[in-house]
Motif scaffolding. Structure first.
Motif, PDB file in Angstrom:
ATOM      1  N   ALA A  19       0.834  -1.196   0.000  1.00  0.00           N
ATOM      2  CA  ALA A  19       0.000   0.000   0.000  1.00  0.00           C
ATOM      3  C   ALA A  19       0.878   1.259   0.000  1.00  0.00           C
ATOM      4  CB  ALA A  19      -0.907   0.012   1.208  1.00  0.00           C
ATOM      5  N   ILE A  20       0.632   2.155  -0.960  1.00  0.00           N
ATOM      6  CA  ILE A  20       1.394   3.384  -1.081  1.00  0.00           C
ATOM      7  C   ILE A  20       0.813   4.423  -0.125  1.00  0.00           C
ATOM      8  CG2 ILE A  20       2.057   5.230  -2.660  1.00  0.00           C
ATOM      9  CD1 ILE A  20       1.869   3.202  -4.937  1.00  0.00           C
ATOM     10  N   GLU A  21       1.651   4.959   0.747  1.00  0.00           N
ATOM     11  CA  GLU A  21       1.202   5.929   1.738  1.00  0.00           C
ATOM     12  C   GLU A  21       0.840   7.255   1.072  1.00  0.00           C
ATOM     13  OE1 GLU A  21       0.628   5.602   4.866  1.00  0.00           O
ATOM     14  OE2 GLU A  21       1.503   3.636   5.325  1.00  0.00           O
ATOM     15  N   LEU A  22      -0.354   7.757   1.402  1.00  0.00           N
ATOM     16  CA  LEU A  22      -0.827   9.015   0.826  1.00  0.00           C
ATOM     17  C   LEU A  22      -1.203  10.038   1.884  1.00  0.00           C
ATOM     18  CD1 LEU A  22      -3.114   7.619  -2.015  1.00  0.00           C
ATOM     19  CD2 LEU A  22      -0.766   8.424  -2.194  1.00  0.00           C
ATOM     20  N   GLY A  23      -0.806   9.815   3.123  1.00  0.00           N
ATOM     21  CA  GLY A  23      -1.177  10.750   4.189  1.00  0.00           C
ATOM     22  C   GLY A  23      -2.486  10.332   4.817  1.00  0.00           C
ATOM     23  N   PRO A  24      -3.645  10.770   4.267  1.00  0.00           N
ATOM     24  CA  PRO A  24      -4.934  10.385   4.844  1.00  0.00           C
ATOM     25  C   PRO A  24      -5.222   8.886   4.715  1.00  0.00           C
ATOM     26  CG  PRO A  24      -5.157  12.261   3.346  1.00  0.00           C
ATOM     27  CD  PRO A  24      -3.799  11.714   3.146  1.00  0.00           C
ATOM     28  N   GLY A  25      -4.614   8.232   3.751  1.00  0.00           N
ATOM     29  CA  GLY A  25      -4.870   6.811   3.528  1.00  0.00           C
ATOM     30  C   GLY A  25      -3.784   6.194   2.678  1.00  0.00           C
ATOM     31  N   LYS A  26      -4.155   5.138   1.959  1.00  0.00           N
ATOM     32  CA  LYS A  26      -3.191   4.419   1.140  1.00  0.00           C
ATOM     33  C   LYS A  26      -3.819   4.080  -0.208  1.00  0.00           C
ATOM     34  CE  LYS A  26      -1.064   2.220   5.204  1.00  0.00           C
ATOM     35  NZ  LYS A  26      -0.722   0.938   5.855  1.00  0.00           N
ATOM     36  N   PHE A  27      -2.943   3.776  -1.154  1.00  0.00           N
ATOM     37  CA  PHE A  27      -3.380   3.316  -2.466  1.00  0.00           C
ATOM     38  C   PHE A  27      -2.809   1.931  -2.713  1.00  0.00           C
ATOM     39  CE2 PHE A  27      -2.493   2.515  -6.918  1.00  0.00           C
ATOM     40  CZ  PHE A  27      -3.708   2.804  -7.529  1.00  0.00           C
ATOM     41  N   ALA A  28      -3.633   1.067  -3.274  1.00  0.00           N
ATOM     42  CA  ALA A  28      -3.168  -0.266  -3.660  1.00  0.00           C
ATOM     43  C   ALA A  28      -4.029  -0.771  -4.808  1.00  0.00           C
ATOM     44  CB  ALA A  28      -3.224  -1.243  -2.482  1.00  0.00           C
ATOM     45  N   ILE A  38      -1.992  21.168  -7.463  1.00  0.00           N
ATOM     46  CA  ILE A  38      -2.635  20.423  -6.367  1.00  0.00           C
ATOM     47  C   ILE A  38      -1.591  19.637  -5.588  1.00  0.00           C
ATOM     48  CG2 ILE A  38      -4.236  18.543  -5.841  1.00  0.00           C
ATOM     49  CD1 ILE A  38      -5.915  19.471  -8.248  1.00  0.00           C
ATOM     50  N   ASP A  39      -0.710  18.961  -6.307  1.00  0.00           N
ATOM     51  CA  ASP A  39       0.344  18.171  -5.674  1.00  0.00           C
ATOM     52  C   ASP A  39       1.234  19.058  -4.794  1.00  0.00           C
ATOM     53  OD1 ASP A  39       2.146  15.927  -5.264  1.00  0.00           O
ATOM     54  OD2 ASP A  39       3.494  16.920  -6.669  1.00  0.00           O
ATOM     55  N   LYS A  40       1.615  20.206  -5.321  1.00  0.00           N
ATOM     56  CA  LYS A  40       2.470  21.118  -4.568  1.00  0.00           C
ATOM     57  C   LYS A  40       1.773  21.613  -3.306  1.00  0.00           C
ATOM     58  CE  LYS A  40       5.173  25.381  -5.133  1.00  0.00           C
ATOM     59  NZ  LYS A  40       5.553  26.471  -6.082  1.00  0.00           N
ATOM     60  N   GLY A  41       0.485  21.948  -3.442  1.00  0.00           N
ATOM     61  CA  GLY A  41      -0.264  22.435  -2.290  1.00  0.00           C
ATOM     62  C   GLY A  41      -0.446  21.378  -1.214  1.00  0.00           C
ATOM     63  N   LEU A  95       1.277  21.507   2.626  1.00  0.00           N
ATOM     64  CA  LEU A  95       0.468  21.429   3.841  1.00  0.00           C
ATOM     65  C   LEU A  95       0.731  20.168   4.651  1.00  0.00           C
ATOM     66  CD1 LEU A  95      -2.941  22.693   2.378  1.00  0.00           C
ATOM     67  CD2 LEU A  95      -1.428  23.939   3.944  1.00  0.00           C
ATOM     68  N   GLY A  96       1.546  19.267   4.107  1.00  0.00           N
ATOM     69  CA  GLY A  96       1.864  18.023   4.799  1.00  0.00           C
ATOM     70  C   GLY A  96       0.757  17.002   4.752  1.00  0.00           C
ATOM     71  N   ILE A  97      -0.203  17.191   3.852  1.00  0.00           N
ATOM     72  CA  ILE A  97      -1.325  16.255   3.741  1.00  0.00           C
ATOM     73  C   ILE A  97      -0.871  14.953   3.089  1.00  0.00           C
ATOM     74  CG2 ILE A  97      -3.593  15.893   2.681  1.00  0.00           C
ATOM     75  CD1 ILE A  97      -4.082  18.893   2.987  1.00  0.00           C
ATOM     76  N   VAL A  98       0.031  15.068   2.118  1.00  0.00           N
ATOM     77  CA  VAL A  98       0.584  13.880   1.471  1.00  0.00           C
ATOM     78  C   VAL A  98       2.097  13.927   1.602  1.00  0.00           C
ATOM     79  CG1 VAL A  98      -1.326  13.691  -0.161  1.00  0.00           C
ATOM     80  CG2 VAL A  98       0.705  15.001  -0.802  1.00  0.00           C
TER      81      VAL A  98
END
Length: 410
Positions: free
Chosen positions: A177-186, A393-396, A400-403
């Protein structure tokens, strides 16, 4: 390949056949009314069930794949909404080929796939449910059973695909699972050995030039996006349907490609007052789109010659967080001898070889891999100018440390 299509005749079917009562759990268009289109893609072996989903008439197919097992019975990959029409079309296959034995949830973050699994499984009480590991939910991370997955017959897909009851017929590879901050992707890619068919969820897509059949059952979204201004009255013909679909594809994959201008709300409201249709269906005349004259150039660059590519949002916001893991997964998938790919969105089935799948992930590499058949990465990449909004979006989100920050290419 067979290409028989089957959908209920709208004049003969009751509206209840299309109803999806739990639409509010994922309030996307077409909400509580979902048509289903079944297609046999490999004779007596593989079928796809297409439905529709979208926002602001930006509609794309969402797809379930059904595979006949050698031992009898069916395996379901990524269920869709179990409307009466969908279940009826599936039960026609059950009557001929045997009961549903296995239901696969191949993702952990795709709510548009996850939300249907529990309700779907209740129609087939003998089916075993296998889900990608590390399931999570947002905003509350609830146990899978709280999300409707049946407690006694839900299993986690093991890392070793030989440990499953369908191992003789399928191999699979787990990304995540790839860490995305709020959750993960798989994502879990499945390989059906006998038919040499690869099943994927979101990882790769191919965009057809013309709108898929499921989108054409109700052409209103296509004609809505074929407009150049809100006062246009668009004729329903092949050219305008194609125009609407190609713009929808650009919007769905880039959010705001460089050829799309978004006028200010003052202009939008002034134009709405002049709209030829100000009904609720037409969003009261609101049309916040202004396409440049050369918008078709961006679509042609996106489509290429029908090539495979990774969706821009995955390139920009997700897979670049774990380039090494993603490339290792792509290498494993590309080691299988498949000749067809069935994704859960956009075009299907796609005639493709393993090196073409591997090539789609070249954006993660500093130098493309010769073993993957890559020799000119720059010619293959999608146009950078269309990534502007996604990069912002990615930069923002990173600031903010969200991702977590993206990692360097390998």
């Amino acid at each position: 390949m067979a290409h028989n299509e089957r959908a209920g005749n709208a004049a003969e079917l009751n509206q209840k056949d299309f109803s999806w009562f739990f639409w509010f759990t994922l309030p996307l268009y077409p909400y509580s009314r979902r048509r289903t289109l079944r297609k046999e893609v490999i004779k007596d072996t593989i079928w796809t069930f297409d439905q529709l989903q979208g926002i602001f008439y930006v509609v794309v197919p969402i797809r379930m794949t059904v595979v006949k097992l050698d031992e009898g019975g069916l395996l379901i990959y990524a269920p869709v909404a179990p409307t009466p029409e969908c279940i009826r079309l599936l039960n026609e296959l059950v009557a001929e080929h045997g009961d549903v034995k296995y239901i696969i949830l191949p993702t952990i973050s795709g709510l548009e796939h996850k939300v249907f699994v529990g309700p779907f499984a209740r129609y087939f009480p003998n089916a075993q449910v296998f889900v990608a590991p590390n399931q999570w939910s947002f905003p509350l991370n609830l146990p899978p059973t709280w999300l409707g997955l049946p407690r006694k017959r839900t299993h986690i897909l093991p890392e070793d695909s030989s440990k499953t009851p369908f191992a003789d017929e399928f191999d699979y590879a787990i990304l995540g699972a790839i860490e995305l901050g709020p959750g993960k992707f798989a994502e879990v890619a499945f390989f059906h050995k006998r038919s040499r068919t690869l099943l994927v969820t979101d990882s790769v897509v191919s965009v057809p030039e013309d709108p898929p059949a499921i989108v054409q059952l109700d052409p209103y979204p296509l004609l809505f996006h074929a407009k150049d201004k809100t006062s246009d009255i668009v004729a329903d013909n092949v050219t305008n349907r194609r125009k609407g679909w190609q713009r929808i594809s650009l919007f769905a994959l880039y959010f705001q490609p460089s050829v799309l201008q978004v006028p200010g709300w003052g202009e939008v409201f002034r134009n709405a007052a002049k709209a030829s249709d100000r009904s609720k269906k037409s969003y009261f005349g609101l049309f916040p789109f202004k396409w440049k004259d050369d918008w078709k150039r961006s679509f042609n660059a996106l489509r290429g010659d029908g090539r495979l590519f990774v969706a821009p949002i995955l390139q920009t916001l997700i897979l670049n967080r774990a380039p090494r893991e993603t490339i290792e997964w792509a290498n494993k998938v590309a080691s299988w001898d498949f000749q067809w790919i069935i994704p859960c969105h956009f075009d299907s089935p796609i005639k493709a070889e393993p090196y073409q799948f591997r090539q789609a992930f070249s954006f993660l590499e500093k130098q493309p891999s010769v073993s993957a058949g890559l020799f000119n990465n720059s010619n293959y990449a999608l146009p950078e100018e269309n990534f502007k909004l996604l990069r912002e979006i990615d930069k923002g989100l990173s600031k903010l440390g969200i991702v977590p920050p993206q990692q360097d290419k390998i």
